[in-house]
Design an enzyme around this catalytic site. Structure first.
Site, PDB file in Angstrom:
ATOM      1  N   GLU A 142      53.894 -13.628   0.721  1.00  0.00           N
ATOM      2  CA  GLU A 142      54.742 -14.705   0.231  1.00  0.00           C
ATOM      3  C   GLU A 142      54.914 -14.622  -1.282  1.00  0.00           C
ATOM      4  O   GLU A 142      54.104 -15.181  -2.019  1.00  0.00           O
ATOM      5  CB  GLU A 142      54.129 -16.069   0.559  1.00  0.00           C
ATOM      6  N   HIS A 187      47.096 -20.217   0.183  1.00  0.00           N
ATOM      7  CA  HIS A 187      48.517 -20.393  -0.082  1.00  0.00           C
ATOM      8  C   HIS A 187      48.729 -20.427  -1.598  1.00  0.00           C
ATOM      9  O   HIS A 187      47.844 -20.833  -2.349  1.00  0.00           O
ATOM     10  CB  HIS A 187      49.006 -21.695   0.557  1.00  0.00           C
TER      11      HIS A 187
END
Length: 215
Positions: free
Chosen positions: A133, A85
């Site tokens: 993302e 992430h």
């Protein structure tokens, strides 16, 4: 569509969110999973919801203080791992080793990446899925599917060119059913979100709204 809700380190009640997610998943048939803090894995898994760990460390059993051991996460009830992430980036060698750690316990894996080029590199490592993302959109409420839909389309194409078996998820700014529908129209197999549910006054209502287009 697969919905993975990352609770990050938000001051929410992980059991309440997990219970809501399990109930919405059961009533709609939409696959919904929760990724809580590692300390909350067992409590979240006990609700019956599909439970993922936010990270597994690139280590085996041994002297690794502060690490998240894949085997420990599995013992606590996790069945999948979110890796790389933007808030917890890994060097390439460590990402590869974390994927190996996840494979030891048969975890399903999602690797996050910023853009189509990184998506291609991530897909080459053999995860089950990748999530595109753009970091600048995370937590903004502006979904990448609206801000720059070409990133999602190009990420889907980039992953398919490397390994057609690797699914692509859409993350960053996802919060509504319209966002989920847009991601699906662009070729994504699921969405990754956090604040849209974890910070919602009514997580169940937020989830119901989110999955309504595909329920």
């Amino acid at each position: 569509m697969f919905v993975l809700v990352n609770l990050k380190a938000y001051p929410c009640d992980p059991v309440a969110v997990a219970t809501a997610a399990h109930e919405v998943s059961e009533s709609t048939g939409v696959r919904i999973a929760i990724a809580p803090q590692a300390a909350h894995l067992s409590a979240v898994a006990d609700t019956g919801v599909e439970t993922w760990v936010q990270h597994v460390s690139p280590v085996e059993h041994g002297s690794h203080t502060g690490s998240t051991l894949a085997e420990a996460a599995a013992d606590a009830g996790a069945v999948g791992a979110l890796l790389n992430h933007s808030e917890n980036r890994l060097k390439l060698a460590d990402l590869d080793a974390s994927l190996d750690a996840a494979e030891r316990v048969d975890f399903e894996t999602i690797v996050c990446a910023n853009d189509p080029d990184q998506i291609a590199a991530a897909a080459a490592l053999g995860p089950d899925a990748v999530a595109v993302e753009p970091p600048e959109l995370i937590g903004t409420g502006t979904p990448v599917s609206k801000a720059d839909p070409d990133i999602v389309r190009d990420a889907v194409d980039a992953a398919a060119a490397v390994d057609a078996s690797v699914d692509v998820l859409c993350g960053a700014g996802i919060s509504t059913g319209e966002d989920l529908a847009s991601a699906q129209d662009l070729g994504a197999e699921g969405v990754l979100l956090a604040s849209g549910v974890a910070k919602a006054d009514d997580p169940r209502a937020a989830l119901e709204d989110l999955v309504d287009p595909v329920a």
